[in-house]
Design an enzyme around this catalytic site. Structure first.
Site, PDB file in Angstrom:
ATOM      1  CG  PHE A  11      16.612  -5.951  14.838  1.00  0.00           C
ATOM      2  CD1 PHE A  11      17.698  -5.337  15.450  1.00  0.00           C
ATOM      3  CD2 PHE A  11      16.781  -6.497  13.582  1.00  0.00           C
ATOM      4  CE1 PHE A  11      18.930  -5.260  14.813  1.00  0.00           C
ATOM      5  CE2 PHE A  11      18.005  -6.443  12.929  1.00  0.00           C
ATOM      6  CZ  PHE A  11      19.078  -5.823  13.549  1.00  0.00           C
ATOM      7  CB  THR A  99       9.422  -3.097  21.939  1.00  0.00           C
ATOM      8  OG1 THR A  99       9.077  -2.675  23.257  1.00  0.00           O
ATOM      9  CG2 THR A  99      10.318  -4.326  22.012  1.00  0.00           C
ATOM     10  CE  LYS A 128       9.170   7.730  23.370  1.00  0.00           C
ATOM     11  NZ  LYS A 128       8.890   8.229  22.028  1.00  0.00           N
ATOM     12  CD  GLU A 152      20.148  11.527  28.687  1.00  0.00           C
ATOM     13  OE1 GLU A 152      20.620  11.406  29.813  1.00  0.00           O
ATOM     14  OE2 GLU A 152      19.444  12.504  28.339  1.00  0.00           O
ATOM     15  CB  VAL A 155      13.431  13.111  27.570  1.00  0.00           C
ATOM     16  CG1 VAL A 155      13.063  14.571  27.327  1.00  0.00           C
ATOM     17  CG2 VAL A 155      12.443  12.486  28.537  1.00  0.00           C
ATOM     18  N   GLY A 209      11.689   8.127  10.065  1.00  0.00           N
ATOM     19  CA  GLY A 209      11.929   7.357  11.297  1.00  0.00           C
ATOM     20  C   GLY A 209      11.701   8.156  12.565  1.00  0.00           C
ATOM     21  CG  ASP A 223       6.343  11.053  22.163  1.00  0.00           C
ATOM     22  OD1 ASP A 223       6.761   9.918  22.430  1.00  0.00           O
ATOM     23  OD2 ASP A 223       7.108  12.012  21.929  1.00  0.00           O
ATOM     24  CE  LYS A 227       9.725  12.071  23.698  1.00  0.00           C
ATOM     25  NZ  LYS A 227       9.633  12.492  22.290  1.00  0.00           N
TER      26      LYS A 227
HETATM   27  N1  NAI Z   1      12.771   6.712  16.417  1.00  0.00           N
HETATM   28  C1  NAI Z   1      13.013   7.735  17.234  1.00  0.00           C
HETATM   29  O1  NAI Z   1      13.372   8.831  16.797  1.00  0.00           O
HETATM   30  C2  NAI Z   1      12.873   7.570  18.698  1.00  0.00           C
HETATM   31  C3  NAI Z   1      12.287   6.455  19.226  1.00  0.00           C
HETATM   32  N2  NAI Z   1      12.135   6.326  20.575  1.00  0.00           N
HETATM   33  C4  NAI Z   1      11.502   5.142  21.113  1.00  0.00           C
HETATM   34  O2  NAI Z   1      12.350   4.023  20.846  1.00  0.00           O
HETATM   35  C5  NAI Z   1      11.560   2.846  20.614  1.00  0.00           C
HETATM   36  C6  NAI Z   1      11.954   2.232  19.287  1.00  0.00           C
HETATM   37  O3  NAI Z   1      11.776   3.188  18.278  1.00  0.00           O
HETATM   38  P1  NAI Z   1      11.955   2.763  16.731  1.00  0.00           P
HETATM   39  O4  NAI Z   1      13.064   1.812  16.601  1.00  0.00           O
HETATM   40  O5  NAI Z   1      11.967   4.028  15.962  1.00  0.00           O
HETATM   41  O6  NAI Z   1      10.584   2.022  16.489  1.00  0.00           O
HETATM   42  P2  NAI Z   1      10.239   0.944  15.358  1.00  0.00           P
HETATM   43  O7  NAI Z   1       8.772   0.955  15.238  1.00  0.00           O
HETATM   44  O8  NAI Z   1      11.096   1.167  14.170  1.00  0.00           O
HETATM   45  O9  NAI Z   1      10.732  -0.417  16.036  1.00  0.00           O
HETATM   46  C7  NAI Z   1      10.070  -1.040  17.086  1.00  0.00           C
HETATM   47  C8  NAI Z   1      10.268  -2.531  16.880  1.00  0.00           C
HETATM   48  O10 NAI Z   1       9.722  -3.194  18.016  1.00  0.00           O
HETATM   49  C9  NAI Z   1       9.130  -4.394  17.556  1.00  0.00           C
HETATM   50  N3  NAI Z   1       8.130  -4.816  18.528  1.00  0.00           N
HETATM   51  C10 NAI Z   1       6.913  -4.276  18.777  1.00  0.00           C
HETATM   52  N4  NAI Z   1       6.279  -4.974  19.734  1.00  0.00           N
HETATM   53  C11 NAI Z   1       7.110  -5.980  20.106  1.00  0.00           C
HETATM   54  C12 NAI Z   1       7.024  -7.050  21.030  1.00  0.00           C
HETATM   55  N5  NAI Z   1       5.937  -7.243  21.761  1.00  0.00           N
HETATM   56  N6  NAI Z   1       8.069  -7.901  21.137  1.00  0.00           N
HETATM   57  C13 NAI Z   1       9.179  -7.735  20.373  1.00  0.00           C
HETATM   58  N7  NAI Z   1       9.310  -6.750  19.471  1.00  0.00           N
HETATM   59  C14 NAI Z   1       8.299  -5.871  19.342  1.00  0.00           C
HETATM   60  C15 NAI Z   1       8.518  -4.049  16.212  1.00  0.00           C
HETATM   61  O11 NAI Z   1       8.337  -5.211  15.410  1.00  0.00           O
HETATM   62  C16 NAI Z   1       9.551  -3.083  15.645  1.00  0.00           C
HETATM   63  O12 NAI Z   1      10.479  -3.736  14.790  1.00  0.00           O
HETATM   64  C17 NAI Z   1      10.100   3.307  20.700  1.00  0.00           C
HETATM   65  O13 NAI Z   1       9.619   3.027  21.985  1.00  0.00           O
HETATM   66  C18 NAI Z   1      10.177   4.806  20.467  1.00  0.00           C
HETATM   67  O14 NAI Z   1       9.138   5.496  21.108  1.00  0.00           O
HETATM   68  C19 NAI Z   1      12.623   7.262  21.460  1.00  0.00           C
HETATM   69  C20 NAI Z   1      13.256   8.377  20.990  1.00  0.00           C
HETATM   70  C21 NAI Z   1      13.363   8.665  19.573  1.00  0.00           C
HETATM   71  N1  LIG Z   2       8.154   9.981  17.963  1.00  0.00           N
HETATM   72  C1  LIG Z   2       9.044  10.651  18.853  1.00  0.00           C
HETATM   73  C2  LIG Z   2      10.359   9.922  18.879  1.00  0.00           C
HETATM   74  C3  LIG Z   2      11.144  10.278  20.045  1.00  0.00           C
HETATM   75  O1  LIG Z   2      10.723  10.161  21.187  1.00  0.00           O
HETATM   76  C4  LIG Z   2       9.273  12.069  18.370  1.00  0.00           C
HETATM   77  O2  LIG Z   2       8.908  12.371  17.240  1.00  0.00           O
HETATM   78  O3  LIG Z   2       9.793  12.878  19.158  1.00  0.00           O
END
Ligand code: NAI
Ligand SMILES: N[C@@H](CC=O)C(=O)O
Length: 352
Positions: A11, A99, A128, A152, A155, A209, A223, A227
């Site tokens: 979350f 996560t 990813k 989706e 990447v 973020g 990363d 991708k």
């Molecule tokens: N933020 C972005 O621009 C993008 C993010 N992503 C991917 O989406 C996913 C989420 O990204 P965000 O929300 O930005 O990351 P974030 O770091 O804000 O949120 C990840 C959440 O997962 C929770 N978490 C970690 N390990 C856990 C576990 N074992 N069990 C339950 N919860 C757990 C953390 O407490 C944290 O609240 C990541 O895998 C990231 O690589 C992909 C594309 C773009």
């Molecule tokens: N940390 C990544 C988030 C999306 O995958 C990025 O900066 O591209």
């Protein structure tokens, strides 16, 4: 009208943004998209967990402070993460897995996806790790259990690229691609062009973020490597893994390098690429490249990403859009849910 019951696993920024979108747009989706989303469970390592089979208030969820044990503030909430209970037993039809991305073994997210698929639940994910490292096994598992598995957002965040290439370039052969596939590193390079130091630029990307939980993955190219594997396997049927991708990041680039490039009408960009060779093998790499200012990818700045596909029938097709961002990535989860819904309602035998 279909109601999907959804569990949010992780979350952080992305799934909170999805909760916010649900709070704001669910009514509209009923008429525009033919479905509504009811959040019945949320679990997060840091913030705890909550289950309500009748439905949680999405606005209240999105408004929770980001503090340890935050979900315990809700009726029935708990300060500990009950991942397994939420994934398997909260009555959800689908889980949105967001996560952290583990670039080494994809865990624990891969197990979360596996638990959901084995229990007959659709999975949408932006993570990813599971796709790049265990994509084939998870897709086979989804098929065996007759549920959807969509990713989706893995990447280029909310910019449609996997589905777009798979569906809209079908009939033409993609022989390779090159792209800017990491928002954070592109943001950092762009900020360095304005004179900001590397570490300061990384901090800004974290605040906005864009960055991974450990931004080393962004700046060292890990990363992008994930991708590249995802795109190469999806679109070139490459069957490669991360060890097949040569990988160098941007952390050795200095303000002096950036300035020198500017004086030569060029820019440094972190480029992920894959090409099919004459013998059918696929070569893939991640590396900083010096692009002359008239290169199509040179003008892509900030957290924007772009990828150019080489095709046999229509030449080069370039797609550009947000590469990172909370709402942008939550949109990718929505687009996955829309795809699952279309698949279910059109009774397509093999859904993409
Ligand atoms: N933020 C972005 O621009 C993008 C993010 N992503 C991917 O989406 C996913 C989420 O990204 P965000 O929300 O930005 O990351 P974030 O770091 O804000 O949120 C990840 C959440 O997962 C929770 N978490 C970690 N390990 C856990 C576990 N074992 N069990 C339950 N919860 C757990 C953390 O407490 C944290 O609240 C990541 O895998 C990231 O690589 C992909 C594309 C773009
Ligand atoms: N940390 C990544 C988030 C999306 O995958 C990025 O900066 O591209």
């Amino acid at each position: 009208m279909t109601e999907y019951k959804l569990a949010l696993v992780g979350f952080g920024g992305v799934n909170r943004a999805l909760a916010q979108l649900i709070a704001e747009r669910n009514e509209r989706w009923k008429t525009e998209l033919g479905f509504s989303l009811t959040i019945v469970g949320v679990t997060d390592l840091f913030q705890g967990s909550v289950i309500n089979r009748q439905g949680l208030d999405a606005a209240a969820l999105a408004a929770l402070p980001v503090v340890e044990g935050a979900l315990a503030q809700l009726p029935g909430g708990d300060a500990t993460a009950s991942n397994e209970a939420v994934i398997k037993d909260c009555g959800a039809d689908m889980i949105a897995e967001a996560t952290f991305t583990n670039p080494v073994d994809g865990e624990p997210a891969t197990s979360f996806c596996r638990w959901a698929l084995e229990n007959g639940k659709h999975v949408v994910t932006t993570n990813k790790g599971p796709i790049a490292l265990h994509g084939a096994a998870l897709k086979a598992l989804a098929q065996r259990n007759q549920v959807g598995f969509e990713y989706e957002g893995s990447v280029m965040s909310g910019t449609p690229v996997i589905r777009l290439a798979r569906q809209l370039l079908a009939g033409s052969t993609i022989s390779g691609f090159e792209g800017i596939l990491n928002g954070t590193s592109n943001f950092v390079l762009t900020r360095m062009e304005s004179g900001l130091g590397f570490s300061e630029a990384v901090k800004q990307a974290q605040t906005l973020g864009y960055a991974e939980a450990d931004p080393t993955a962004d700046v060292e190219g890990h990363d992008v490597r994930l991708k590249v594997v995802i795109l190469a396997n999806e679109l070139l049927d490459a069957k490669i893994n991360v060890n097949d991708v040569r990988c160098n990041g941007i952390s050795a680039l200095t303000l002096g390098d950036i300035e020198q490039a500017r004086q030569n009408n060029a820019r440094w960009k972190l480029i992920g690429a894959a090409t099919r060779n004459a013998d059918g093998s696929v070569s893939a790499s991640v590396e900083p490249r010096l692009l002359s200012n008239d290169h199509p990818l040179a003008s892509i700045g900030g957290a924007t990403n772009a990828v150019s596909f080489t095709t046999d029938l229509i030449g080069t097709v370039t797609v550009s859009g947000p590469g990172a961002g909370r709402t942008e990535t939550a949109f990718a989860l929505l687009s996955d849910i829309i795809s699952l819904h279309q698949c279910a309602t059109q009774h397509r035998k093999t859904c993409p």
